[in-house]
Design a protein around this motif. Structure first.
Motif, mmCIF file in Angstrom:
data_model
loop_
_atom_site.group_PDB
_atom_site.id
_atom_site.type_symbol
_atom_site.label_atom_id
_atom_site.label_comp_id
_atom_site.label_asym_id
_atom_site.label_seq_id
_atom_site.Cartn_x
_atom_site.Cartn_y
_atom_site.Cartn_z
ATOM 1 N N UNK A 201 0.567 -1.361 0.150
ATOM 2 C CA UNK A 201 -0.155 0.102 -0.290
ATOM 3 C C UNK A 201 0.261 1.587 0.049
ATOM 4 N N UNK A 202 0.748 1.628 -0.916
ATOM 5 C CA UNK A 202 1.019 3.625 -1.297
ATOM 6 C C UNK A 202 0.082 4.472 -0.809
ATOM 7 N N UNK A 203 1.368 5.684 -0.595
ATOM 8 C CA UNK A 203 -0.177 7.273 0.477
ATOM 9 C C UNK A 203 0.562 7.517 0.236
ATOM 10 N N UNK A 204 -0.622 9.103 -0.799
ATOM 11 C CA UNK A 204 0.455 10.248 -0.799
ATOM 12 C C UNK A 204 -0.474 11.575 -0.728
ATOM 13 N N UNK A 205 0.259 12.485 -0.095
ATOM 14 C CA UNK A 205 -0.891 13.524 0.384
ATOM 15 C C UNK A 205 0.235 14.783 -0.095
ATOM 16 N N UNK A 206 -0.718 15.978 -0.798
ATOM 17 C CA UNK A 206 -0.400 16.872 -1.152
ATOM 18 C C UNK A 206 -1.343 18.538 -0.819
ATOM 19 N N UNK A 207 -0.248 19.370 -0.719
ATOM 20 C CA UNK A 207 -1.012 20.701 -0.591
ATOM 21 C C UNK A 207 0.058 21.971 -1.324
ATOM 22 N N UNK A 208 -1.000 22.894 -2.048
ATOM 23 C CA UNK A 208 -0.800 23.621 -2.302
ATOM 24 C C UNK A 208 -1.257 24.810 -1.743
ATOM 25 N N UNK A 209 -0.136 25.917 -2.229
ATOM 26 C CA UNK A 209 -0.529 27.273 -1.711
ATOM 27 C C UNK A 209 -0.627 28.042 -3.038
ATOM 28 N N UNK A 210 -1.594 29.324 -3.630
ATOM 29 C CA UNK A 210 -1.505 29.561 -4.468
ATOM 30 C C UNK A 210 -1.198 31.542 -4.369
ATOM 31 N N UNK A 211 0.043 32.132 -4.785
ATOM 32 C CA UNK A 211 0.625 33.062 -4.351
ATOM 33 C C UNK A 211 0.356 33.925 -5.612
ATOM 34 N N UNK A 212 0.353 35.300 -5.391
ATOM 35 C CA UNK A 212 0.339 36.109 -7.021
ATOM 36 C C UNK A 212 1.463 35.719 -8.110
ATOM 37 N N UNK A 213 2.408 35.628 -7.650
ATOM 38 C CA UNK A 213 3.129 34.801 -8.936
ATOM 39 C C UNK A 213 3.539 33.836 -9.168
ATOM 40 N N UNK A 214 3.121 32.973 -7.918
ATOM 41 C CA UNK A 214 4.099 31.700 -8.075
ATOM 42 C C UNK A 214 3.477 30.211 -7.168
ATOM 43 N N UNK A 215 3.560 29.544 -7.584
ATOM 44 C CA UNK A 215 2.810 28.397 -6.422
ATOM 45 C C UNK A 215 3.988 27.648 -5.513
ATOM 46 N N UNK A 216 3.268 27.043 -4.328
ATOM 47 C CA UNK A 216 4.346 26.157 -3.670
ATOM 48 C C UNK A 216 3.815 25.437 -3.199
ATOM 49 N N UNK A 217 3.981 23.385 -3.230
ATOM 50 C CA UNK A 217 3.729 22.449 -2.945
ATOM 51 C C UNK A 217 4.244 22.423 -2.211
ATOM 52 N N UNK A 218 3.439 21.028 -0.866
ATOM 53 C CA UNK A 218 4.815 20.507 0.283
ATOM 54 C C UNK A 218 3.768 18.980 -0.085
ATOM 55 N N UNK A 219 4.437 17.674 -0.614
ATOM 56 C CA UNK A 219 4.068 16.353 -0.737
ATOM 57 C C UNK A 219 4.460 15.214 0.099
ATOM 58 N N UNK A 220 3.927 14.193 1.241
ATOM 59 C CA UNK A 220 4.420 13.040 1.584
ATOM 60 C C UNK A 220 3.494 11.891 0.645
ATOM 61 N N UNK A 221 4.755 11.252 0.106
ATOM 62 C CA UNK A 221 4.846 9.697 -0.422
ATOM 63 C C UNK A 221 5.173 9.727 0.268
ATOM 64 N N UNK A 222 4.945 7.949 0.640
ATOM 65 C CA UNK A 222 4.663 7.034 1.304
ATOM 66 C C UNK A 222 4.288 5.907 0.608
ATOM 67 N N UNK A 223 5.487 5.286 0.034
ATOM 68 C CA UNK A 223 5.777 3.579 -0.563
ATOM 69 C C UNK A 223 5.888 2.711 1.196
ATOM 70 N N UNK A 224 4.847 1.937 0.343
ATOM 71 C CA UNK A 224 5.425 0.575 1.086
ATOM 72 C C UNK A 224 4.254 0.934 2.995
#
Length: 872
Positions: A812-835
């Protein structure tokens, strides 16, 4: 040649009182009537989500000029405007103002049968001077029985506003008033109480009439939906390829970057498709429908590459950000492709943006770090560039993991890089030139020497490098004629060293030319033909041991005769193909084709006829399609199998006959089901053999078959959720000669289940999971050991070939993404867990020194990969 030496090593172990805001905008997102005809694809035009008013130019204000500017917009499959070109000019600075505002628009992307696609539309921006408002009437004189009508006009069944529509209202007192809708599709007017007849019209839309009742002292609010008809404005759906093969499974960019367990790597998603067997940990191979790992070819925009994955399959050599889509053909593919008996993976690169701005990203996680920059080329008009690079840092942690789990210490490193330039010589042509490559390096030190061969040592080194200089051109010359061409030259380098007795260094310079010319002879008939040529220059330096002679005990590497091989030369494999695509009705499509291949190392010619057909049982939505195909496929022998000292010259190509039948059923806008049965027969397989004179070599005596069913239930990325359930039930068998017993193929896996889903929670959050369950691979057991007195070591007494299996794999693999949108750029943090639940999956079987005690070799434990990504 694809020796996959590194793979083998690893397997071992986006003026007047006027106001400049008086701007009526009308997005002419109309579709021709055929788009909604029965049996045609369901096309939905882009919908404006964010409207931007252009700034009224000072020159136009000073000269009191009004006008309409029609801008041609290219909109990608995320709804972003990537290009704005003036189609109809108004002058006086209005063109530039319209272009600038257009690039800030945001759309809901166009869809084809529910899937987001790129589109090109003509969008009108109207510059109208606001006149000074007429004096307000004396409120005391206003009739006391007046009411108010407020209407909003929408396009079709979408929520897109109809700006600039003409509204005529015949009032109860006999007067007729006229107005237009604003940028939000809204109109308002006062009306005497009683019946009012409303008529709404706009070019390209059916006139709408409605009768309303106005109540004194009240406001009525009504939404009107106008129906799309024909018109001079266009929506052109881009990126859609015709279904030429029986089965083509395409994954779009929206899906590729967020699949759990892949660390956002697009090409790794292929490993979860139906018909793809799971290879052992660190294998990095693709096994399709029971064929050999060498039987699947990989392409990048038409250029063949010998490796698509870095070592161990941890990531691919092309970053997701540069990929438009991946086409996967598990069998019965077009005659454009050849030299394999398995499947085809064709990676389509993303076209570069032409918005005149620079875009970039930087990303880092537990696996690797990458950067990318794209934008216009300075000093070169209409040229864009895309630069990217990546470096792994797996070596910082995998050594400790592997030393505790698999008994080895390792220091692997990989790099890849891409550099492209692109231009559009005409509106219907694209030219791209660039380079891409990868470099993998690996060193392993076993904690202990191999028990059966203590003299061999405990060190293992390997490397694989590949690079390509590529030129790509496509041109839709006319409605009848189109052409595609790809040419490349590259460098492939393979290095390996095992202990003190074996070393290999091979350098290749591959030169490739592929392409096709398509000509539509009639509405029903399209013909296509082209070359597929590959020429290699090679320089090989091999130091290895000779295989044991028939009847001779295998012994150790240390007591076998050494073979030294140094040679330079060329080999070539020219080919040509031709196809006829016949569409006798809107429902049916037949593809008849073939190709001719020549392989100079064996001096053999292979002719491969192929036939595919599709038929829609129902017209319109929901679509039901049946499909079938049959064809012959050849795979030339590996170079090492035909060169002197190591192989047997004159071998024929491995041959396979593919046959399949299936059905596709749309259940809803989002869900489609596909079920397919396949069969492959193999003969002329190149296998090791013992000749009558007592020597060893290779012969075309192998044969076998594979068969099975594939089921795919897919939720398309139409709304917040996408995913699939893929299940394959199959069997693959082989034998080395007609008089030999039949046995399981070494990658036979009876059951392969993959369940994947990803859901957009809103506010920038996305979660997903993937579960896989796979039957364990077969292996040949050792029934004990026998002492070889000549080498003072034990040798395995082999049981029946591939008669046992390792335990089933599940993870089982799982993934969580969080995206923040700013005026001129985007920031994304993610956690990808394998097994996720730390399953100790068995990857192989080893034995002690005298082969009396087997021991399982486990794969990787739980791997949580935390990453961050910024882009502008």
């Amino acid at each position: 040649m694809r020796a996959h030496l590194l793979t083998t090593l690893i397997a071992i172990a986006g003026c007047l009182a006027v106001s400049s805001s008086a701007l009526a905008q009308q997005p002419p997102t109309t579709l021709p009537p055929a788009a909604t005809a029965p049996g045609a694809p369901v096309l939905v035009p882009p919908e404006v989500l964010r409207k931007v008013d252009p700034v009224y130019p000072e020159e136009a204000l000073r000269l009191k000029k009004s006008g309409d500017v029609v801008v041609q917009l290219d909109i990608d499959d995320t709804g972003k405007v990537t290009s704005a070109t003036v189609h109809q000019s108004a002058g006086f600075g209005m063109d530039e103002a319209a272009q600038a505002a257009s690039l800030q628009l945001q759309f809901r992307p166009a869809t084809r049968n529910g899937s987001p696609v790129r589109a090109r539309i003509l969008y009108k921006m109207s510059f109208t001077l606001k006149q000074e408002p007429a004096p307000a009437p004396d409120k005391a004189a206003a009739p006391p029985s007046a009411g108010r009508v407020r209407g909003r006009v929408l396009i079709g069944q979408t929520d897109a506003p109809m700006a600039g529509a003409r509204v005529q209202v015949q009032l109860a007192d006999g007067r007729t008033v006229e107005t237009t809708t604003n940028a939000d599709g809204v109109f308002e007017l006062d009306a005497p109480a009683g019946k009012a007849s409303v008529q709404i019209s706009a070019p390209g839309y059916a006139t709408l009439s409605s009768n309303e009742t106005v109540t004194a002292g009240e406001e009525i609010q009504i939404s009107y939906r106008v129906r799309v008809t024909a018109g001079p404005l266009e929506v052109r759906i881009q990126g859609e390829r015709p279904d030429r093969e029986v089965t083509r499974r395409t994954m779009e960019r929206k899906e590729l970057s967020v699949i759990p367990g892949t660390s956002g790597d697009a090409i790794k998603a292929v490993q979860t498709m139906p018909g793809v067997a799971r290879t052992p940990m660190f294998g990095g191979m693709i096994v399709v429908r029971g064929s050999s790992p060498y039987g699947t070819a990989t392409f990048v925009d038409g250029t063949w590459v010998p490796m698509i994955y870095h070592f161990g399959g941890l990531s691919s050599i092309v970053p997701t950000e540069m990929i438009e889509a991946i086409d996967f053909y598990p069998g019965n593919f077009s005659a454009r492709y050849g030299r394999v008996t398995g499947g085809i993976i064709d990676v389509r690169l993303r076209e570069m943006g032409t918005d005149g701005k620079y875009h970039g990203l930087a990303q880092v996680d537990l696996i690797d770090a990458r950067v990318m920059l794209r934008g216009p080329v300075p000093l070169l008009k209409n040229w864009s560039f895309n630069l990217a690079g990546r470096r792994s840092h797996v070596d910082a942690w995998i050594g400790s993991v592997m030393s505790s789990e698999a008994g080895i210490r390792t220091a692997p490193v990989y790099y890849d890089w891409q550099a492209f330039m692109e231009t559009k010589p005409t509106a219907k042509s694209t030219f791209r030139i660039g380079m891409f490559g990868a470099d993998d390096r690996l060193e392993m030190v076993l904690k202990n020497a191999i028990e059966q061969e203590p003299g061999l040592g405990n060190s293992l080194k390997g490397g694989m490098r590949t690079a390509r200089l590529q030129a790509f051109y496509k041109n839709t010359v006319s409605d009848r004629l189109s052409l595609n061409a790809t040419a490349s030259i590259g460098l492939d380098k393979e290095l390996s060293q095992f202990g003190s007795v074996s070393s290999v260094e091979v350098n290749y310079i591959p030169m490739l030319v592929r392409g096709d010319v398509s000509y539509r002879m009639s509405k029903e008939l399209l013909v296509r033909a082209g070359p597929d040529v590959i020429v290699y220059q090679y320089d090989a330096d091999v130091r290895s041991v000779r295989p044991p002679e028939p009847g001779q005990m295998e012994g150790t590497h240390m007591d076998r005769q050494m073979i030294l091989f140094q040679e330079k030369g060329y080999f070539s494999a020219p080919a040509g193909f031709a196809e006829m695509e016949w569409t006798p009705t809107k429902r049916a499509k037949v593809l008849l084709g073939g190709r001719v291949d020549y392989f100079d190392e064996s001096n053999k010619v292979d002719i491969s006829p192929r036939l595919n057909a599709r038929y829609d049982l129902t017209e319109g939505f929901p679509r039901t399609t049946v499909k079938a195909g049959v064809g012959m496929f050849y795979e030339p022998p590996q170079i090492i199998q035909v060169i002197k000292n190591f192989g047997t010259p004159g071998l024929k190509s491995n041959r396979s006959i593919h046959s399949s039948v299936g059905i596709e059923q749309e259940l809803s806008e989002e869900v489609e089901v596909s079920v397919e049965a396949f069969h492959k027969s193999f003969d002329q397989l190149v296998v090791p053999t013992a000749f009558a004179d007592g020597t060893n070599g290779y012969a075309n005596t192998g044969e076998g078959y594979s068969y099975g069913t594939e089921t795919l239930i897919r939720w398309k990325p139409v709304h917040r959720f996408f995913g699939w359930i893929a299940y394959t039930n199959s069997r693959s068998m082989r034998r080395d000669a007609p008089d030999k017993p039949i046995r399981l193929f070494e990658f036979d896996q009876s059951h392969i289940l993959s369940v994947m889903g990803s859901y957009d929670l809103g506010r920038g959050w996305r979660v997903g999971g993937r579960f896989r369950l796979v039957t364990g691979n077969p292996y040949t057991p050792c029934e004990g050991g026998i002492l070889n007195t000549a080498s003072s070591s034990y040798e395995c007494i082999q049981g029946d070939p591939y008669s046992r299996r390792v335990p089933s794999f599940h993870q089982l693999d799982a993934r969580v993404d969080k995206n923040w949108k700013f005026e001129s750029w985007n920031l994304t943090a993610y956690l990808d867990v394998q097994n996720v639940y730390n399953r100790s999956n068995v990857e192989g079987v080893g034995y002690n020194y005298n082969f009396t005690r087997p021991k399982y070799q486990s794969g990787l434990p739980i791997i949580p990969s935390l990453g961050v990504r910024g882009e502008f």
